[in-house]
Design a protein around this motif. Structure first.
Motif, PDB file in Angstrom:
ATOM      1  N   LEU A  37       0.836  -1.205   0.000  1.00 58.62           N
ATOM      2  CA  LEU A  37       0.000   0.000   0.000  1.00 58.62           C
ATOM      3  C   LEU A  37       0.865   1.246   0.000  1.00 58.62           C
ATOM      4  N   LEU A  38       0.651   2.099  -0.965  1.00 57.63           N
ATOM      5  CA  LEU A  38       1.394   3.354  -1.023  1.00 57.63           C
ATOM      6  C   LEU A  38       0.459   4.498  -0.679  1.00 57.63           C
ATOM      7  N   ARG A  39       0.969   5.441   0.095  1.00 57.85           N
ATOM      8  CA  ARG A  39       0.120   6.565   0.460  1.00 57.85           C
ATOM      9  C   ARG A  39      -0.304   7.352  -0.782  1.00 57.85           C
ATOM     10  N   THR A  40      -1.573   7.655  -0.843  1.00 57.94           N
ATOM     11  CA  THR A  40      -2.114   8.327  -2.016  1.00 57.94           C
ATOM     12  C   THR A  40      -2.738   9.652  -1.610  1.00 57.94           C
ATOM     13  N   ALA A  58     -15.942   6.139   7.808  1.00 57.74           N
ATOM     14  CA  ALA A  58     -16.839   5.078   7.347  1.00 57.74           C
ATOM     15  C   ALA A  58     -16.305   4.457   6.059  1.00 57.74           C
ATOM     16  N   VAL A  59     -15.837   5.309   5.133  1.00 60.19           N
ATOM     17  CA  VAL A  59     -15.303   4.800   3.855  1.00 60.19           C
ATOM     18  C   VAL A  59     -14.032   3.980   4.109  1.00 60.19           C
ATOM     19  N   LEU A  60     -13.129   4.520   4.936  1.00 55.45           N
ATOM     20  CA  LEU A  60     -11.891   3.799   5.238  1.00 55.45           C
ATOM     21  C   LEU A  60     -12.191   2.436   5.856  1.00 55.45           C
ATOM     22  N   GLU A  61     -13.162   2.430   6.748  1.00 58.19           N
ATOM     23  CA  GLU A  61     -13.499   1.175   7.417  1.00 58.19           C
ATOM     24  C   GLU A  61     -14.105   0.180   6.438  1.00 58.19           C
ATOM     25  N   GLU A  62     -14.968   0.702   5.567  1.00 57.58           N
ATOM     26  CA  GLU A  62     -15.606  -0.160   4.566  1.00 57.58           C
ATOM     27  C   GLU A  62     -14.558  -0.901   3.730  1.00 57.58           C
ATOM     28  N   TYR A  63     -13.453  -0.214   3.416  1.00 58.29           N
ATOM     29  CA  TYR A  63     -12.416  -0.838   2.590  1.00 58.29           C
ATOM     30  C   TYR A  63     -11.278  -1.426   3.420  1.00 58.29           C
ATOM     31  N   GLY A  64     -11.413  -1.364   4.726  1.00 62.84           N
ATOM     32  CA  GLY A  64     -10.396  -1.945   5.594  1.00 62.84           C
ATOM     33  C   GLY A  64      -9.043  -1.256   5.480  1.00 62.84           C
ATOM     34  N   LEU A  88     -10.946  20.859  12.026  1.00 60.88           N
ATOM     35  CA  LEU A  88     -11.065  19.690  11.150  1.00 60.88           C
ATOM     36  C   LEU A  88      -9.699  19.174  10.712  1.00 60.88           C
ATOM     37  N   LEU A  89      -8.852  20.110  10.280  1.00 64.63           N
ATOM     38  CA  LEU A  89      -7.511  19.723   9.832  1.00 64.63           C
ATOM     39  C   LEU A  89      -6.743  19.064  10.972  1.00 64.63           C
ATOM     40  N   GLN A  90      -6.901  19.641  12.163  1.00 60.30           N
ATOM     41  CA  GLN A  90      -6.219  19.100  13.332  1.00 60.30           C
ATOM     42  C   GLN A  90      -6.688  17.680  13.623  1.00 60.30           C
ATOM     43  N   GLN A  91      -8.018  17.493  13.508  1.00 61.68           N
ATOM     44  CA  GLN A  91      -8.600  16.166  13.726  1.00 61.68           C
ATOM     45  C   GLN A  91      -8.032  15.153  12.743  1.00 61.68           C
ATOM     46  N   MET A  92      -7.935  15.571  11.477  1.00 64.15           N
ATOM     47  CA  MET A  92      -7.392  14.669  10.454  1.00 64.15           C
ATOM     48  C   MET A  92      -5.959  14.297  10.806  1.00 64.15           C
ATOM     49  N   ARG A  93      -5.180  15.308  11.158  1.00 64.88           N
ATOM     50  CA  ARG A  93      -3.786  15.056  11.510  1.00 64.88           C
ATOM     51  C   ARG A  93      -3.671  14.150  12.726  1.00 64.88           C
ATOM     52  N   ASP A  94      -4.506  14.408  13.721  1.00 68.41           N
ATOM     53  CA  ASP A  94      -4.489  13.580  14.928  1.00 68.41           C
ATOM     54  C   ASP A  94      -4.754  12.118  14.597  1.00 68.41           C
ATOM     55  N   HIS A  95      -5.524  11.898  13.530  1.00 66.64           N
ATOM     56  CA  HIS A  95      -5.853  10.526  13.144  1.00 66.64           C
ATOM     57  C   HIS A  95      -4.848   9.933  12.167  1.00 66.64           C
ATOM     58  N   GLY A  96      -3.767  10.655  11.896  1.00 72.02           N
ATOM     59  CA  GLY A  96      -2.702  10.080  11.073  1.00 72.02           C
ATOM     60  C   GLY A  96      -2.805  10.365   9.591  1.00 72.02           C
ATOM     61  N   ILE A  97      -3.766  11.202   9.212  1.00 69.42           N
ATOM     62  CA  ILE A  97      -3.849  11.586   7.802  1.00 69.42           C
ATOM     63  C   ILE A  97      -2.865  12.728   7.564  1.00 69.42           C
ATOM     64  N   ILE A  98      -2.094  12.601   6.487  1.00 71.41           N
ATOM     65  CA  ILE A  98      -1.150  13.668   6.162  1.00 71.41           C
ATOM     66  C   ILE A  98      -1.910  14.805   5.479  1.00 71.41           C
ATOM     67  N   ASP A 103      -6.217   1.823   6.739  1.00 76.47           N
ATOM     68  CA  ASP A 103      -5.808   2.719   7.823  1.00 76.47           C
ATOM     69  C   ASP A 103      -5.773   4.162   7.325  1.00 76.47           C
ATOM     70  N   THR A 104      -5.876   5.082   8.271  1.00 78.22           N
ATOM     71  CA  THR A 104      -5.887   6.501   7.891  1.00 78.22           C
ATOM     72  C   THR A 104      -4.567   6.944   7.254  1.00 78.22           C
ATOM     73  N   ASP A 105      -3.462   6.230   7.599  1.00 75.81           N
ATOM     74  CA  ASP A 105      -2.168   6.723   7.096  1.00 75.81           C
ATOM     75  C   ASP A 105      -1.931   6.410   5.616  1.00 75.81           C
TER      76      ASP A 105
END
Ligand code: C2E
Ligand code: MG
Ligand code: MG
Ligand code: MG
Length: 273
Positions: A112-115, A135-141, A164-174, A143-145
């Motif tokens: 898996l490469l980060r996209t 929900a979408v991430l979970e549906e496809y199994g 919102l941006l902070q929340q995304m970052r906290d969850h590991g999304i770049i 991770d946020t990273d």
């Protein structure tokens, strides 16, 4: 006479406006059915660590596969999508399609490469954004990273988006700033942006070997990014000379035609296997 002229002017103005409005409604309808018929397609442009030669990620770039006109680039329809009020829907589609594609690649044994996904300002007004995203991430199994969101400087400047941006970052999304330096290049803003990464815009890269000002700007961006702890990538690298300059100035992460253009999904698969 003046009245007549006024009347004429008004008439002409009104006519043009009406034509424009009709065109816009037409385009809006057109785009809407394109979304329904799934005429959009994503290409993926590899991002390379030029020191190791490794592919470190990719950017999803949308095209419209028009039944008669063929492949149309985003430059010609993204504004229309925005004006037609369809950007949230389109971005939702892109997000889902990227997740589906990553899932498919994984099932074929690809690492898996980060996209990264280009996010326009209006998407942040999408209600339940974070819930839908997870929900979408979970549906496809996934991770946020595996995801990166590219926002523009103008989006990054809107403080209302910071939670919102902070929340995304906290969850590991770049979260990265796209086309960095082209709009609000005041470096002072950097200390407020809740982002992880900066994409140096192509306009500076094309100045390498041509404009000492562009070269100085690139060196400054590299310096500031390293001091403040931001990741960095250079966009639109086309020549060996540009690459050599970037390597010499500690910017090894490269996205550009010198390595790869945006590619269809099956070519990415061939590349990775
Ligand atoms: P961007 O996000 O800055 O994407 C980079 C653009 O530069 C892409 O154009 C890519 O094909 C092009 N590019 C990459 N390397 C080189 C190079 O070496 N030389 C040159 N000349 N160009 C290079 P593209 O695919 O036409 O996309 C244009 C813009 O459309 C994107 O700019 C982005 O702002 C927008 N866009 C694309 N896909 C999406 C999407 O799914 N959603 C949204 N909201 N915007 C999108
Ligand atoms: Mg981008
Ligand atoms: Mg860009
Ligand atoms: Mg750009």
């Amino acid at each position: 006479q003046a009245k007549l002229q006024e009347g004429t002017n008004y008439f002409i103005f009104d006519w043009e406006l009406r034509e424009k409005l009709e065109q816009k409604t037409m385009i809006a309808k057109y785009l809407h059915s394109a979304l329904e018929r799934e005429e959009f397609v994503l290409y993926y442009q590899p991002q390379i660590n030029a020191v190791t030669g490794e592919m470190i990620g990719m950017e999803a770039l949308i095209r419209w596969n028009h039944p008669e006109k063929g492949l149309i680039g985003p430059g010609t329809f993204i504004t229309a999508v925005e004006e037609a009020g369809l950007m949230i829907q389109l971005t939702d589609w892109v997000l889902r399609e990227v997740c589906r594609q990553l899932c498919e690649w994984r099932s074929l044994g690809m690492p898996l490469l980060r996209t990264s996904i280009n996010i326009s300002n209006s998407w942040f007004y999408n209600r339940n954004l974070i819930e839908n995203l997870f929900a979408v991430l979970e549906e496809y199994g996934l991770d946020t990273d595996v995801l990166e969101f590219e926002i523009t400087e103008s989006t990054a400047l809107l403080e209302e988006h910071y939670p919102l941006l902070q929340q995304m970052r906290d969850h590991g999304i770049i979260v990265s700033i796209d086309d960095f330096g082209t709009k609000y290049s005041s470096l002072n803003y950097l200390k407020h942006f809740p982002v992880n990464k900066i994409k140096i815009d192509r306009t500076f890269i094309t100045g390498i070997g041509v404009s000492s000002i562009d070269e100085t700007i690139i060196k400054s961006i590299v310096f500031v990014a390293s001091q403040l702890g931001y990741d960095l990538i250079a966009e639109g690298v086309e020549t060996q000379e540009q690459l050599a300059f970037l390597l010499q100035h500690n910017c090894p992460h490269i996205q550009g035609f010198l390595f790869y253009p945006p590619l269809p999904a099956d070519e990415i698969r061939k590349l990775a296997s």
